[in-house]
Write an enzyme that holds these catalytic residues in place. Sequence first.
Site, PDB file in Angstrom:
ATOM      1  N   SER A 132       0.839  -1.187   0.000  1.00 32.11           N
ATOM      2  CA  SER A 132       0.000   0.000   0.000  1.00 32.11           C
ATOM      3  C   SER A 132       0.882   1.248   0.000  1.00 32.11           C
ATOM      4  CB  SER A 132      -0.943  -0.041   1.204  1.00 32.11           C
ATOM      5  OG  SER A 132      -2.118   0.680   0.963  1.00 32.11           O
ATOM      6  N   ASP A 137      -8.841  -4.983  -6.045  1.00 30.55           N
ATOM      7  CA  ASP A 137      -8.421  -3.894  -5.167  1.00 30.55           C
ATOM      8  C   ASP A 137      -8.663  -2.532  -5.821  1.00 30.55           C
ATOM      9  OD1 ASP A 137      -7.172  -2.277  -3.293  1.00 30.55           O
ATOM     10  OD2 ASP A 137      -5.143  -2.801  -3.953  1.00 30.55           O
ATOM     11  N   HIS A 160      -6.202  -6.280  -1.946  1.00 35.59           N
ATOM     12  CA  HIS A 160      -5.140  -5.414  -1.456  1.00 35.59           C
ATOM     13  C   HIS A 160      -4.025  -6.177  -0.731  1.00 35.59           C
ATOM     14  CE1 HIS A 160      -3.972  -1.274  -0.849  1.00 35.59           C
ATOM     15  NE2 HIS A 160      -3.845  -1.417   0.450  1.00 35.59           N
TER      16      HIS A 160
END
Length: 478
Positions: free
Chosen positions: A169, A421, A446
Amino acid sequence: MILSFLVLLCFTCRLGHGVGLHGFHFHGLEEPRSLDKSTCENITELWIRQPVDHFNVRNNCTWLMRYYENSRYFKKNGPILIMIGGEWAISKGFLEAGLMYELASAYNAIMYYTEHRYYGKSKPTEDTSSRNLQYLSVDQALADLAYFIETRKKDEKLRNSKVIVFGGSYAGNVATWVRLKYPHLVQGALASSAPVLAKVDFYEYYEVVTESLRRHSQKCMDEVKAAFDDVEELLAIQGGAQKLKEYFNLCDVPDVHSFKDLAHLGNLLAEEFASIVQYDKVENNRTKIAACCENMTASYLGSPLQRLAHLVSNKDKCLKNNYNKFVEVYRNEIWDSQPDIMRLWFYQTCTEYGYYQTTNSRKSVFGSLFPLPYFTGLCTDLYGYYYGNRFLYTRIGRTNTMYGGLRPDLQNVIFTNGDVDPWHALSVLQDLNEFSPAILIKGSSHCRDLYSDLDTDVEDLIRARARVRKIIGTWISS
């Protein structure tokens, strides 16, 4: 807001139990766990003294950055593998299980997990005032990592070790950019679900959430749209706001005359679906998306609006929905009074990234209550008028100029993304060059590639991890 599922169909989902880049109430990184207790015997919590400001020689203030170390498999001159912390407090999980741990055991590596400044126990300043938050930037975080690596490599056993970094991320951005800015210190990087393109109006986010629901079933998407349409219709009629308070067990009646109050409510309701899709995985023999779509299409639960209420409400605790009360909480500048990391992370969005997940798209089914001005208004409400639109757009432009957006000029970085995602819309989806491949994983969400293989993983995810292991193996062995 702690989102709860009151119906059995969606009982286990909680907003924020995943990796990074989240809604307003993210509580941390979902760490892998090993069933073998011996894996954590060599894990040590350590600290390194860092400059508060790496770029101002007149500022001699320092602070202690936390990190974990696991030397269980290490042999002299073996590689250094670093899991980079993002907007969360680190723990031991990635040093006892997961993809990086498997590589460490295969290549006799030493493992580290570094904590990002301002998060967890790594507090560089006496408070989180806007003045002191000026040191919360990716420039400083990258310099922290460079300083950390240089310091560790003073150890004779590590002097000739190759360094490979891992990040998921926002931390995937950091992994990419530390390889870009400090290539003499970092030989390779895995950037999982890394939204390297800074963008103010990230309307594509809810487009992907919508598409992920539609991919499960058209009926699910239609019922979600109907529920959000019903919310807006009630807000437009006399007495409707009071009915919504009762339906959702809200703490306050929404102020229909306040754009910010209505936007705040709409965002809170939509975040439920954002969380489900972003952190989709198999639980209790079904995906989170499948479980919630069963809820949203279950006619025995009532109208679409009533099904939505089942999904997000908690009969034992009211849902905090008042905008002014929300702002009052997150204006608090005292460390020990912070309810979570939102004041810190939102500051980063206001000064470097944007990433505002708006309803400014007709392809979204989540209504129209929270357009861009709601989010940009939060920047000034939380940090002061200096952080207005002109400042925001200038800073987002700077981020893309400094770090290359979707076309950074670098090698030895792997970009992995799941097509479920929503964040993949801001990441690198095509190979940059022969040495920096992009891997788009069908049916995955994710940062799922950072974990170990599971029987419930889709085949494309298993293949992606195998490819990542092979590429990183060649970096280490060459």
